[in-house]
Scaffold this motif. Structure first.
Motif, PDB file in Angstrom:
ATOM      1  N   GLU A  12      -7.966   2.229  -0.236  1.00 32.25           N
ATOM      2  CA  GLU A  12      -8.321   2.008   1.118  1.00 32.25           C
ATOM      3  C   GLU A  12      -9.702   2.558   1.417  1.00 32.25           C
ATOM      4  OE1 GLU A  12      -6.033   4.579   4.049  1.00 32.25           O
ATOM      5  OE2 GLU A  12      -4.899   5.054   2.248  1.00 32.25           O
ATOM      6  N   HIS A  69       0.838  -1.211   0.000  1.00 31.86           N
ATOM      7  CA  HIS A  69       0.000   0.000   0.000  1.00 31.86           C
ATOM      8  C   HIS A  69       0.867   1.253   0.000  1.00 31.86           C
ATOM      9  CE1 HIS A  69      -3.420   2.578   0.949  1.00 31.86           C
ATOM     10  NE2 HIS A  69      -2.681   3.140   1.890  1.00 31.86           N
ATOM     11  N   HIS A 103      -4.325  -1.879   6.839  1.00 35.15           N
ATOM     12  CA  HIS A 103      -3.056  -1.274   6.469  1.00 35.15           C
ATOM     13  C   HIS A 103      -2.597  -0.319   7.572  1.00 35.15           C
ATOM     14  CE1 HIS A 103      -2.725   2.964   5.423  1.00 35.15           C
ATOM     15  NE2 HIS A 103      -4.032   2.955   5.318  1.00 35.15           N
ATOM     16  N   ASP A 148       2.903   3.347   2.583  1.00 37.90           N
ATOM     17  CA  ASP A 148       1.766   4.262   2.743  1.00 37.90           C
ATOM     18  C   ASP A 148       2.122   5.651   2.210  1.00 37.90           C
ATOM     19  OD1 ASP A 148      -0.786   5.066   3.425  1.00 37.90           O
ATOM     20  OD2 ASP A 148      -0.385   5.274   5.564  1.00 37.90           O
ATOM     21  N   HIS A 162       1.175   5.565  -1.520  1.00 37.26           N
ATOM     22  CA  HIS A 162       0.548   6.704  -2.191  1.00 37.26           C
ATOM     23  C   HIS A 162       1.499   7.321  -3.206  1.00 37.26           C
ATOM     24  CE1 HIS A 162      -3.096   7.162   0.446  1.00 37.26           C
ATOM     25  NE2 HIS A 162      -2.385   6.265   1.097  1.00 37.26           N
TER      26      HIS A 162
END
Ligand SMILES: [Zn+2]
Length: 214
Positions: free
Chosen positions: A69, A7, A128, A176, A9
């Motif tokens: 998410e 996960h 997560h 993340d 960004h």
């Protein structure tokens, strides 16, 4: 030696990293493996129907690995019952499109477990950015929920302690929204488990193949 970042960004350009990029309904570039969902912070009643429509459209894409998410957050301003409703809809999408669910959860772990019992999903669920204590971690794992750890592992001592004794069959690692390189998360994971890094890489890979079937 490919490192899986479950996960993130940010878009990685490194060849030895496989990452699932988090996308929102407003995102435009879906050229790399991604997940898409409506985050509890960004539920807007005005755009909700359109957002759900975009999520559904993207879920049939081959590049789409997961729904999310999405989830529940007790400290955000979004009305909690609205969050629950939108989360349940996304659980149903995860089942309908056979894509695992990536969950954002803040102070609502009992609700997550309750929903897992009630809805009895076939698709795997991954919490997560897990950063809570042993008891919650073990409780989630007992309910077959996967946990993904990120930069918290580098500095949160209590989390390090928790991490060092968990069963690893439910483990993922992630960057993340942090600037951290995924390799540093694998390094600290290997240090905390007193295990070769390659072993951690293998475990995460096995967990990945088990739930994504690819
Ligand atoms: Zn995130």
């Amino acid at each position: 030696m490919q490192l899986i970042d479950i996960h993130t960004h940010t878009s990685s350009t490194q060849k030895d990293v496989f990452s699932i990029e988090n996308k929102y309904p407003s995102s435009t570039n879906f050229s790399k493996p991604f997940s898409i969902g409506i985050h509890p912070w960004y539920i807007s009643e005005n755009s909700l129907q359109n957002d759900l429509k975009i999520v559904k459209e993207q879920l049939s894409s081959q590049n789409c690995y997961a729904v999310g998410e999405c989830g529940l957050d007790r400290i955000t301003e979004t009305d909690f019952s609205l969050q629950l409703e939108i989360f349940k809809q996304q659980i149903q999408l995860s089942e309908k499109y056979s894509k695992p669910l990536i969950i954002h959860c803040v102070k609502a772990f009992q609700e997550i477990i309750q929903l897992k019992k009630e809805m009895n999903p076939k698709q795997p669920w991954i919490i997560h950015g897990f950063n809570r204590k042993d008891q919650i971690a073990l409780d989630l794992i007992r309910h077959q929920i996967f946990l993904s750890f990120g930069e918290g592992l580098l500095k949160n001592e209590r989390l390090q302690e928790t991490f060092s004794k968990l069963p690893l069959g439910f483990l993922f690692l992630e960057t993340d929204a942090s600037e951290e390189h995924i390799e540093n998360i694998y390094n600290i994971a290997s240090e905390l488990r007193k295990t070769e890094k390659q072993e951690i890489i293998n475990i995460v890979k096995q967990n990945f193949s088990r739930i994504f079937k690819r």
